[in-house]
Write an enzyme that holds these catalytic residues in place. Structure first.
Site, mmCIF file in Angstrom:
data_model
loop_
_atom_site.group_PDB
_atom_site.id
_atom_site.type_symbol
_atom_site.label_atom_id
_atom_site.label_comp_id
_atom_site.label_asym_id
_atom_site.label_seq_id
_atom_site.Cartn_x
_atom_site.Cartn_y
_atom_site.Cartn_z
ATOM 1 N N THR A 90 2.272 -1.914 8.906
ATOM 2 C CA THR A 90 2.714 -3.120 9.746
ATOM 3 C C THR A 90 2.777 -4.681 9.171
ATOM 4 O O THR A 90 3.487 -5.434 9.980
ATOM 5 C CB THR A 90 1.545 -3.394 10.903
ATOM 6 O OG1 THR A 90 0.290 -3.851 10.166
ATOM 7 C CG2 THR A 90 1.216 -2.056 11.678
ATOM 8 N N GLY A 116 -2.156 -6.090 7.870
ATOM 9 C CA GLY A 116 -3.580 -5.966 7.395
ATOM 10 C C GLY A 116 -3.389 -6.418 5.979
ATOM 11 O O GLY A 116 -4.312 -7.582 5.581
ATOM 12 N N ASP A 170 0.917 -1.161 -0.078
ATOM 13 C CA ASP A 170 0.063 -0.189 -0.011
ATOM 14 C C ASP A 170 0.930 1.357 0.033
ATOM 15 O O ASP A 170 2.223 1.025 -0.194
ATOM 16 C CB ASP A 170 -0.948 -0.046 1.061
ATOM 17 C CG ASP A 170 -0.388 0.245 2.598
ATOM 18 O OD1 ASP A 170 0.926 0.313 2.466
ATOM 19 O OD2 ASP A 170 -1.206 0.097 3.389
ATOM 20 N N ARG A 204 6.718 0.202 8.550
ATOM 21 C CA ARG A 204 6.929 0.956 9.572
ATOM 22 C C ARG A 204 7.454 0.140 10.979
ATOM 23 O O ARG A 204 7.507 0.815 12.116
ATOM 24 C CB ARG A 204 5.640 1.732 10.108
ATOM 25 C CG ARG A 204 5.062 2.616 8.971
ATOM 26 C CD ARG A 204 3.601 2.930 8.901
ATOM 27 N NE ARG A 204 3.194 4.109 8.122
ATOM 28 C CZ ARG A 204 1.872 4.226 7.870
ATOM 29 N NH1 ARG A 204 1.041 3.752 8.700
ATOM 30 N NH2 ARG A 204 1.516 5.062 7.039
ATOM 31 N N HIS A 230 9.115 -24.867 7.078
ATOM 32 C CA HIS A 230 8.034 -25.491 7.675
ATOM 33 C C HIS A 230 6.790 -25.385 7.286
ATOM 34 O O HIS A 230 5.926 -26.230 7.595
ATOM 35 C CB HIS A 230 8.301 -25.314 9.370
ATOM 36 C CG HIS A 230 9.494 -25.886 9.950
ATOM 37 N ND1 HIS A 230 9.673 -26.232 11.318
ATOM 38 C CD2 HIS A 230 10.425 -26.256 9.405
ATOM 39 C CE1 HIS A 230 10.717 -26.664 11.769
ATOM 40 N NE2 HIS A 230 11.397 -27.139 10.552
ATOM 41 N N HIS A 260 6.218 -31.946 7.840
ATOM 42 C CA HIS A 260 5.714 -30.403 7.848
ATOM 43 C C HIS A 260 4.616 -30.440 6.691
ATOM 44 O O HIS A 260 3.605 -29.843 6.604
ATOM 45 C CB HIS A 260 6.784 -29.531 7.463
ATOM 46 C CG HIS A 260 7.863 -29.392 8.447
ATOM 47 N ND1 HIS A 260 7.543 -29.263 9.772
ATOM 48 C CD2 HIS A 260 9.227 -30.119 8.564
ATOM 49 C CE1 HIS A 260 8.622 -29.272 10.587
ATOM 50 N NE2 HIS A 260 9.517 -29.788 9.675
ATOM 51 N N CYS A 265 2.841 -3.403 4.070
ATOM 52 C CA CYS A 265 2.085 -2.154 4.477
ATOM 53 C C CYS A 265 2.700 -1.765 5.730
ATOM 54 O O CYS A 265 4.000 -1.934 5.784
ATOM 55 C CB CYS A 265 0.588 -2.532 4.611
ATOM 56 S SG CYS A 265 0.252 -3.603 6.008
HETATM 57 C C1 RB5 Z 1 -2.003 2.595 6.617
HETATM 58 O O1 RB5 Z 1 -2.229 3.799 7.338
HETATM 59 C C2 RB5 Z 1 -2.012 1.326 7.354
HETATM 60 O O2 RB5 Z 1 -3.132 0.964 8.213
HETATM 61 C C3 RB5 Z 1 -1.612 0.118 6.775
HETATM 62 O O3 RB5 Z 1 -0.508 0.223 5.921
HETATM 63 C C4 RB5 Z 1 -1.280 -1.193 7.544
HETATM 64 O O4 RB5 Z 1 -0.398 -1.104 8.362
HETATM 65 C C5 RB5 Z 1 -2.561 -1.957 7.785
HETATM 66 O O5 RB5 Z 1 -2.374 -2.861 8.196
#
Ligand code: RB5
Length: 149
Positions: free
Chosen positions: A71, A74, A12, A113, A102, A137, A69
């Protein structure tokens, strides 16, 4: 089509620079990169990008996929809704290697991030450099199926 060398890549808006760094890194390593974007920084929706890359892997067009993305969480959840996809989020090289060995993971998710570029590239190398071990496995991976409550 020979898909043995093709890696699907998407993210994203939160992970465009890191995705592009990964694309350059793995291309230099001899992989064929299928980078489906996005390329512009407007806010977008991670599920559609994760599932677009997942469909390339599930269809056999690409051997493996790497998605990102903010984190990594998502876009991983979205990719795992595509039948045949096993995607894990990794912030360390040990996990990146083990999800191939595995779990026969066919996609890797990274949080842009969460980890810096240097570690992210090592995570990618660990994932792409490992192979599924099969055996016991394989029995367990075959048991990963949608289940009711
Ligand atoms: C975008 O702000 C953020 O929510 C997305 O990149 C991600 O971290 C969602 O899981």
């Amino acid at each position: 089509m020979n898909t043995t060398n093709r890696i699907a890549l998407s993210s994203d808006h939160a992970a465009i620079p890191l995705r592009q760094a990964i694309a350059a890194h793995i291309a230099a390593g001899g992989w064929e990169v299928v980078d489906i974007g996005p390329t512009t920084p407007e806010s977008t929706h991670y599920p559609k990008h994760g599932q677009a890359a997942a469909r390339l892997v599930a269809s056999g067009d690409c051997r493996l996929g790497i998605i990102l993305c903010g984190t990594g969480q998502g876009i991983m959840m979205a990719a795992n809704k595509v039948k045949g996809i096993r995607c894990g989020v990794c912030s360390d090289t040990f996990s990146a290697r083990m999800i191939r060995q595995h779990n026969d993971a066919n996609m890797l998710s990274i949080g842009a991030r969460v980890v810096g570029e240097g570690l992210a590239l090592e995570i990618v190398d660990a994932f792409l450099g490992a192979e599924f071990e099969g055996g016991r496995h394989a029995t367990r991976v075959e048991m990963i199926e949608p289940a009711g409550a």
